[in-house]
Design an enzyme around this catalytic site. Sequence first.
Site, mmCIF file in Angstrom:
data_model
loop_
_atom_site.group_PDB
_atom_site.id
_atom_site.type_symbol
_atom_site.label_atom_id
_atom_site.label_comp_id
_atom_site.label_asym_id
_atom_site.label_seq_id
_atom_site.Cartn_x
_atom_site.Cartn_y
_atom_site.Cartn_z
ATOM 1 N N GLY A 169 3.697 7.393 3.762
ATOM 2 C CA GLY A 169 2.963 7.848 5.099
ATOM 3 C C GLY A 169 2.125 8.970 4.203
ATOM 4 C CG ASP B 110 1.136 -0.090 -6.554
ATOM 5 O OD1 ASP B 110 0.383 -0.176 -5.815
ATOM 6 O OD2 ASP B 110 2.490 0.153 -5.987
ATOM 7 C CB THR C 73 0.442 2.260 -3.418
ATOM 8 O OG1 THR C 73 0.228 0.633 -3.455
ATOM 9 C CG2 THR C 73 0.949 2.738 -1.996
ATOM 10 C CB ALA C 74 0.198 6.871 -3.261
ATOM 11 C CB ALA C 75 -4.860 6.057 -6.450
ATOM 12 N N GLY C 76 -5.245 7.507 -3.757
ATOM 13 C CA GLY C 76 -6.083 8.447 -2.768
ATOM 14 C C GLY C 76 -5.285 9.687 -2.250
ATOM 15 C CG ASP C 77 -2.049 9.186 0.424
ATOM 16 O OD1 ASP C 77 -3.017 9.325 0.895
ATOM 17 O OD2 ASP C 77 -1.018 8.306 0.677
ATOM 18 C CB THR D 251 -12.092 8.672 -3.935
ATOM 19 O OG1 THR D 251 -11.567 7.850 -2.708
ATOM 20 C CG2 THR D 251 -11.568 10.218 -3.554
ATOM 21 N N GLY E 250 -14.416 6.611 -10.177
ATOM 22 C CA GLY E 250 -14.324 8.096 -10.128
ATOM 23 C C GLY E 250 -14.503 8.556 -8.722
ATOM 24 C CG MET F 90 11.453 4.006 5.001
ATOM 25 S SD MET F 90 11.593 4.912 3.518
ATOM 26 C CE MET F 90 12.922 6.172 4.051
ATOM 27 N N GLY G 91 -12.390 4.819 -6.541
ATOM 28 C CA GLY G 91 -11.310 4.013 -7.200
ATOM 29 C C GLY G 91 -11.646 4.070 -8.908
ATOM 30 C CB ALA G 92 -11.504 1.668 -11.492
HETATM 31 P P1 ADP Z 1 -7.740 5.263 -2.239
HETATM 32 O O1 ADP Z 1 -6.461 5.128 -2.737
HETATM 33 O O2 ADP Z 1 -7.907 5.983 -0.911
HETATM 34 O O3 ADP Z 1 -8.391 3.867 -1.721
HETATM 35 P P2 ADP Z 1 -9.350 5.541 -4.528
HETATM 36 O O4 ADP Z 1 -8.786 4.157 -5.007
HETATM 37 O O5 ADP Z 1 -10.862 5.638 -4.446
HETATM 38 O O6 ADP Z 1 -8.912 6.013 -3.056
HETATM 39 O O7 ADP Z 1 -8.812 6.235 -5.629
HETATM 40 C C1 ADP Z 1 -8.638 7.853 -5.623
HETATM 41 C C2 ADP Z 1 -9.011 8.409 -6.985
HETATM 42 O O8 ADP Z 1 -8.054 8.056 -7.878
HETATM 43 C C3 ADP Z 1 -10.215 7.912 -7.706
HETATM 44 O O9 ADP Z 1 -11.439 8.548 -7.364
HETATM 45 C C4 ADP Z 1 -9.895 8.019 -9.036
HETATM 46 O O10 ADP Z 1 -10.328 9.351 -9.603
HETATM 47 C C5 ADP Z 1 -8.611 7.774 -9.165
HETATM 48 N N1 ADP Z 1 -8.218 6.260 -9.503
HETATM 49 C C6 ADP Z 1 -8.178 5.322 -8.587
HETATM 50 N N2 ADP Z 1 -7.988 4.172 -9.016
HETATM 51 C C7 ADP Z 1 -8.202 4.212 -10.617
HETATM 52 C C8 ADP Z 1 -8.163 3.490 -11.648
HETATM 53 N N3 ADP Z 1 -7.903 2.092 -11.769
HETATM 54 N N4 ADP Z 1 -8.256 4.126 -12.961
HETATM 55 C C9 ADP Z 1 -8.526 5.683 -13.083
HETATM 56 N N5 ADP Z 1 -8.511 6.434 -11.935
HETATM 57 C C10 ADP Z 1 -8.494 5.776 -10.575
#
Ligand code: ADP
Length: 303
Positions: A39, A246, A248-252, A220, A225, A12, A222-223
């Site tokens: 989590g 935000d 958060t949880a993009a990677g998840d 991965t 790709g 949580m 982030g922005a």
């Molecule tokens: P984590 O949250 O584990 O640090 P990332 O930041 O690398 O992981 O994000 C995971 C995936 O989510 C990236 O490979 C990308 O495909 C997508 N992503 C993350 N941030 C963005 C962004 N700002 N714009 C577009 N896609 C994003």
Amino acid sequence: MSKVIVFGSLNMDLSVGCPRVPEAGETIIGSGFLASPGGKGANQAMASARMGALTHMVGAVGKDVFGTRLVQSLVEAGVLCERVRALKDVPTGTATILRAKGDNRIVVDPGANATTHADVVCSAIDDVAEPGDIFLTQLECDLDTTMDAIAYARESGLYTILNAAPAAALPSDVYQSIDLLCVNETECQALTDISPDTETGCMRALMAFSARGVATTVITLGARGSVALIADDMYRIDPFEADAVDTTAAGDTYLGALAAQLSQGMDIIDAMKWASAAGALATTRAGAQRSIPTFEEVRRLLA
Ligand code: ADP
């Protein structure tokens, strides 16, 4: 169609905004308190289920209000939670977050997450998994348990995915049991000492994981790709445009979507495209599980 079995953490997230971080012994007034299910394990299981995969969660919570809420949140998303134990005398895992401008501070108490031992995960695999199913895990539970579980899943004929997050030193023999390793930029740097900030850096890091015995690695970015090494060739998946509020949880979300699509027989490159679209959508909403998109939202973005 195969299943996705996720072993991992359920936390949580308790977060409060504050004008600044308090000094030792000081109390200050904050605002915007949020208690939200999170989590890495639970988030990835939810993303997998939202993408339409038959998803089992293996893990533990305390017999308390947070544990009940976390399981309810997963069940509502369609995750099968019979293998999530609710334990007496141990609290549900929590992440206590102070949101101070540009200076977030987080304390994680693993609580029940740390109590799951390998025998529990292995018997869950015996009971629910069949050869060809996907085993997905991360590094927020006990490390030895996680390493043993990966080896057992592989021996049982499952396709093993490790999201090495948060970064931790791994025993060298685990790499050979990993079919798909996924790391972000920080984890990549921590595990290889190589920064994936250039094309050459990505290639060198991918080759380093391959030399350790990993079948396929995804980084991965982030922005920027994501990239993968598949049979000695590097593939780059461009990011989808997103108005990120935000991350958060993009990677998840990426991991859950990737596992779900692989379980439906999609090839890795197409699965990475789905995962990228899902990850991009997750950045457009605040929070962890509440930001995970549905199958339909991802399909629309891809179309
Ligand atoms: P984590 O949250 O584990 O640090 P990332 O930041 O690398 O992981 O994000 C995971 C995936 O989510 C990236 O490979 C990308 O495909 C997508 N992503 C993350 N941030 C963005 C962004 N700002 N714009 C577009 N896609 C994003």
